[in-house]
Design a protein around this motif. Structure first.
Motif, PDB file in Angstrom:
ATOM      1  N   ARG A   1      49.420 -10.429 -17.600  1.00  0.00           N
ATOM      2  CA  ARG A   1      48.902 -10.580 -16.240  1.00  0.00           C
ATOM      3  C   ARG A   1      47.418 -10.919 -16.256  1.00  0.00           C
ATOM      4  NH1 ARG A   1      50.086  -7.645 -11.472  1.00  0.00           N
ATOM      5  NH2 ARG A   1      52.214  -7.439 -12.264  1.00  0.00           N
ATOM      6  N   VAL A   2      46.658 -10.231 -17.108  1.00  0.00           N
ATOM      7  CA  VAL A   2      45.218 -10.498 -17.208  1.00  0.00           C
ATOM      8  C   VAL A   2      44.958 -11.941 -17.613  1.00  0.00           C
ATOM      9  CG1 VAL A   2      43.164 -10.032 -18.609  1.00  0.00           C
ATOM     10  CG2 VAL A   2      44.443  -8.135 -17.613  1.00  0.00           C
ATOM     11  N   MET A   3      45.681 -12.406 -18.631  1.00  0.00           N
ATOM     12  CA  MET A   3      45.440 -13.763 -19.115  1.00  0.00           C
ATOM     13  C   MET A   3      45.816 -14.811 -18.074  1.00  0.00           C
ATOM     14  SD  MET A   3      43.949 -13.029 -21.776  1.00  0.00           S
ATOM     15  CE  MET A   3      43.478 -14.752 -21.902  1.00  0.00           C
ATOM     16  N   ALA A   4      46.882 -14.581 -17.315  1.00  0.00           N
ATOM     17  CA  ALA A   4      47.244 -15.509 -16.245  1.00  0.00           C
ATOM     18  C   ALA A   4      46.150 -15.558 -15.191  1.00  0.00           C
ATOM     19  CB  ALA A   4      48.579 -15.097 -15.620  1.00  0.00           C
ATOM     20  N   ASP A   5      45.567 -14.402 -14.881  1.00  0.00           N
ATOM     21  CA  ASP A   5      44.479 -14.359 -13.903  1.00  0.00           C
ATOM     22  C   ASP A   5      43.233 -15.071 -14.416  1.00  0.00           C
ATOM     23  OD1 ASP A   5      45.958 -12.980 -12.025  1.00  0.00           O
ATOM     24  OD2 ASP A   5      45.248 -11.006 -12.661  1.00  0.00           O
ATOM     25  N   VAL A   6      42.849 -14.773 -15.652  1.00  0.00           N
ATOM     26  CA  VAL A   6      41.632 -15.358 -16.218  1.00  0.00           C
ATOM     27  C   VAL A   6      41.753 -16.883 -16.305  1.00  0.00           C
ATOM     28  CG1 VAL A   6      40.217 -15.531 -18.303  1.00  0.00           C
ATOM     29  CG2 VAL A   6      40.939 -13.286 -17.476  1.00  0.00           C
ATOM     30  N   ILE A   7      42.864 -17.362 -16.830  1.00  0.00           N
ATOM     31  CA  ILE A   7      43.049 -18.805 -16.996  1.00  0.00           C
ATOM     32  C   ILE A   7      43.164 -19.501 -15.642  1.00  0.00           C
ATOM     33  CG2 ILE A   7      44.621 -20.565 -17.926  1.00  0.00           C
ATOM     34  CD1 ILE A   7      45.192 -18.625 -20.241  1.00  0.00           C
ATOM     35  N   SER A   8      43.686 -18.787 -14.655  1.00  0.00           N
ATOM     36  CA  SER A   8      43.832 -19.361 -13.311  1.00  0.00           C
ATOM     37  C   SER A   8      42.540 -19.302 -12.506  1.00  0.00           C
ATOM     38  CB  SER A   8      44.937 -18.626 -12.542  1.00  0.00           C
ATOM     39  OG  SER A   8      46.180 -18.721 -13.203  1.00  0.00           O
ATOM     40  N   GLY A   9      41.524 -18.644 -13.068  1.00  0.00           N
ATOM     41  CA  GLY A   9      40.262 -18.524 -12.350  1.00  0.00           C
ATOM     42  C   GLY A   9      40.262 -17.416 -11.311  1.00  0.00           C
ATOM     43  N   ARG A  10      41.232 -16.492 -11.416  1.00  0.00           N
ATOM     44  CA  ARG A  10      41.291 -15.360 -10.494  1.00  0.00           C
ATOM     45  C   ARG A  10      40.632 -14.132 -11.114  1.00  0.00           C
ATOM     46  NH1 ARG A  10      47.310 -16.711  -9.966  1.00  0.00           N
ATOM     47  NH2 ARG A  10      47.539 -15.011 -11.477  1.00  0.00           N
ATOM     48  N   LYS A  11      40.224 -13.217 -10.287  1.00  0.00           N
ATOM     49  CA  LYS A  11      39.643 -11.962 -10.775  1.00  0.00           C
ATOM     50  C   LYS A  11      40.762 -11.082 -11.308  1.00  0.00           C
ATOM     51  CE  LYS A  11      36.830  -7.981  -9.440  1.00  0.00           C
ATOM     52  NZ  LYS A  11      36.114  -7.298  -8.329  1.00  0.00           N
ATOM     53  N   PRO A  12      40.680 -10.645 -12.570  1.00  0.00           N
ATOM     54  CA  PRO A  12      41.738  -9.784 -13.124  1.00  0.00           C
ATOM     55  C   PRO A  12      41.823  -8.448 -12.396  1.00  0.00           C
ATOM     56  CG  PRO A  12      40.361 -10.710 -14.859  1.00  0.00           C
ATOM     57  CD  PRO A  12      39.659 -10.985 -13.567  1.00  0.00           C
ATOM     58  N   GLY A  13      42.964  -7.798 -12.569  1.00  0.00           N
ATOM     59  CA  GLY A  13      43.179  -6.516 -11.917  1.00  0.00           C
ATOM     60  C   GLY A  13      42.459  -5.355 -12.556  1.00  0.00           C
ATOM     61  N   ILE A  14      41.810  -5.578 -13.700  1.00  0.00           N
ATOM     62  CA  ILE A  14      41.018  -4.535 -14.353  1.00  0.00           C
ATOM     63  C   ILE A  14      39.664  -5.102 -14.756  1.00  0.00           C
ATOM     64  CG2 ILE A  14      42.964  -3.191 -15.219  1.00  0.00           C
ATOM     65  CD1 ILE A  14      42.507  -4.551 -17.959  1.00  0.00           C
ATOM     66  N   ASP A  15      38.728  -4.212 -15.020  1.00  0.00           N
ATOM     67  CA  ASP A  15      37.410  -4.591 -15.520  1.00  0.00           C
ATOM     68  C   ASP A  15      37.559  -5.108 -16.953  1.00  0.00           C
ATOM     69  OD1 ASP A  15      34.758  -4.839 -16.228  1.00  0.00           O
ATOM     70  OD2 ASP A  15      34.280  -2.708 -16.008  1.00  0.00           O
ATOM     71  N   MET A  16      37.019  -6.285 -17.222  1.00  0.00           N
ATOM     72  CA  MET A  16      37.141  -6.891 -18.547  1.00  0.00           C
ATOM     73  C   MET A  16      36.026  -6.462 -19.505  1.00  0.00           C
ATOM     74  SD  MET A  16      39.876  -8.724 -18.628  1.00  0.00           S
ATOM     75  CE  MET A  16      39.621  -9.903 -19.967  1.00  0.00           C
TER      76      MET A  16
END
Length: 421
Positions: A393-408
């Motif tokens: 889920r994090v990687m899909a968010d990061v690659i999509s330019g969305r804010k991940p659901g957790i602090d990176m």
């Protein structure tokens, strides 16, 4: 966006599925003939956010010496000329302080707990089946001294809000009735009721099939040779079947990720730590575990997976060799026969090993790199199955330019000085 995912283990497949759901055109490349044919194939079967902790911690160097001297030892070092192993080992020793342990565990728990939530949502959305059970992990202490030293671990669990129960012998038997006949062999246990179990191979295979339905293309039997650098970013993946091009590239090759990244001047401290397992057919269900029992003395997990018992453990530092050593099988057989003597037929067990991609601080390396279209999802160590759903889920968010659901913070390559040369 066209995204190329390198690797079809549990991390690569979960990322590919989530990327496809997010609307991307995804291609997965792997040298194997199907998904989850390497490290994701025969792991211990635990989804254990409550057991997420770095190997590097206070007192570990002394414990390691004791482990090396045990007959059924949980740690094996096979000396050979390997500067990578030396660098990794020294870095791990630098992380064996109370302060570093706190920081590293906090990072790992953050991702593991998020992954628990993502896995629950994925099950609800897809109905995926993988011999899952939701009955927790029982950490079994064979000696009173082990039980007496749980205070530090309990304090950490309390700090991060992880549910637990400290059990005496009777409590352990109530949790795992098959232990009744060997109750004299342990002093008590620590139950983590929020943990789960399941067959990582079945999960990954099932999710890969669902990913295909989402439009993901899998190029199996394709050997990745190198990443092709351009002026400012990656221009393609060179394989033995030609060059594959995309807009973004995700490296999810486990222990082999550093080998692909090194020619680009990117160095991540991920080293292969071999783990072993046996998979034993159950012959008496009443004598088998209900969930996972973690033998604290031997660092071996005994897990119920449908009509099988999976027994996994051992940390072997030996480079990239996949040679199976009979002594490791004997240790695994000893533990399951000692605790669950009526449970299964070890004479028909499948013996397996895989390379865990370990970082010296325990935390995986996920997220972006200095190259704008190159991303990493590797270094999960023994917790790839535990952290897979959240990582995807994090990687899909990061690659999509969305804010991940957790602090990176603390999860990316940026935490390592000298990662770029």
């Amino acid at each position: 966006m066209k995204v190329v995912v390198l690797g079809s283990g549990v991390i690569g497949v979960t990322a590919a599925y989530q990327l496809a759901v997010a609307g991307h055109e995804v291609t997965v490349i792997d040298r194997q003939s199907a998904a989850a044919r390497e490290t994701s194939y025969g792991n211990a079967g635990e989804v254990s956010p409550g057991y997420s902790a770095p190997w590097a911690g206070p007192g570990v160097p002394v414990k390691a010496i004791k482990w090396l001297l045990m007959h059924h030892r949980p740690l094996v070092v096979r000396p050979h000329l390997d500067l990578g192993m030396v660098r990794w080992g020294l870095s791990m020793l630098r992380n064996c302080t109370a302060a570093r342990y706190e920081v590293n565990k906090g990072r790992m728990v953050r991702l593991a707990e998020y992954s628990r939530k993502c896995l629950e949502e994925l099950r609800d959305q897809t109905g995926i089946q993988y011999d899952q059970r939701m009955q927790g992990t029982l950490q079994l202490f064979r000696t009173q001294a082990q039980l007496d030293h749980t205070a530090a671990d309990i304090a950490v669990l309390q700090r991060y809000g992880v549910r637990f129960e400290l059990l005496d012998r009777d409590g352990c038997v109530r949790q795992e009735p098959a232990l009744h006949g060997v109750r004299d062999k342990f002093a008590g246990g620590l139950l983590l009721p929020g943990d789960e179990t399941g067959d990582c191979f079945k999960f990954t295979q099932a999710l890969a099939a669902m990913a295909v339905q989402q439009g993901v293309q899998f190029r199996y039997g394709t050997r990745i040779e190198r990443l092709k650098p351009g002026a400012q970013q990656i221009d393609g993946v060179v394989t033995d079947a030609g060059t594959v091009k995309g807009d973004a590239y995700l490296v999810a090759l486990g222990s082999y990720s550093p080998l692909l990244l090194a020619p680009l001047g990117i160095r991540i401290p991920v080293y292969p730590v071999k783990g072993y397992s046996i998979t034993v057919p159950i012959t008496d269900a009443t004598g088998a575990p209900e969930s996972t029992v973690m033998d604290e003395t031997h660092k071996v997990a005994v897990t119920r997976l449908g009509d099988r018992i999976r027994v996994g453990g051992t940390a072997e530092l030996a480079g990239y060799t996949l040679r199976l050593h009979e002594a490791r099988r004997q240790t695994l057989e000893h533990v399951v026969s000692d605790l669950f003597p009526r449970g299964g037929d070890t004479g028909r067990a499948e013996f397996w090993c895989g390379l865990r991609p370990m970082t010296p601080d325990g935390t995986p390396v996920i997220g972006a790199t200095r190259l704008p279209n190159l991303y990493l999802a590797t270094g999960h160590g023994t917790l790839g199955w535990t952290m897979a759903a959240g990582t995807g889920r994090v990687m899909a968010d990061v690659i999509s330019g969305r804010k991940p659901g957790i602090d990176m913070k603390g999860l990316t390559i940026d935490r390592y000085a000298g990662a770029y040369r």
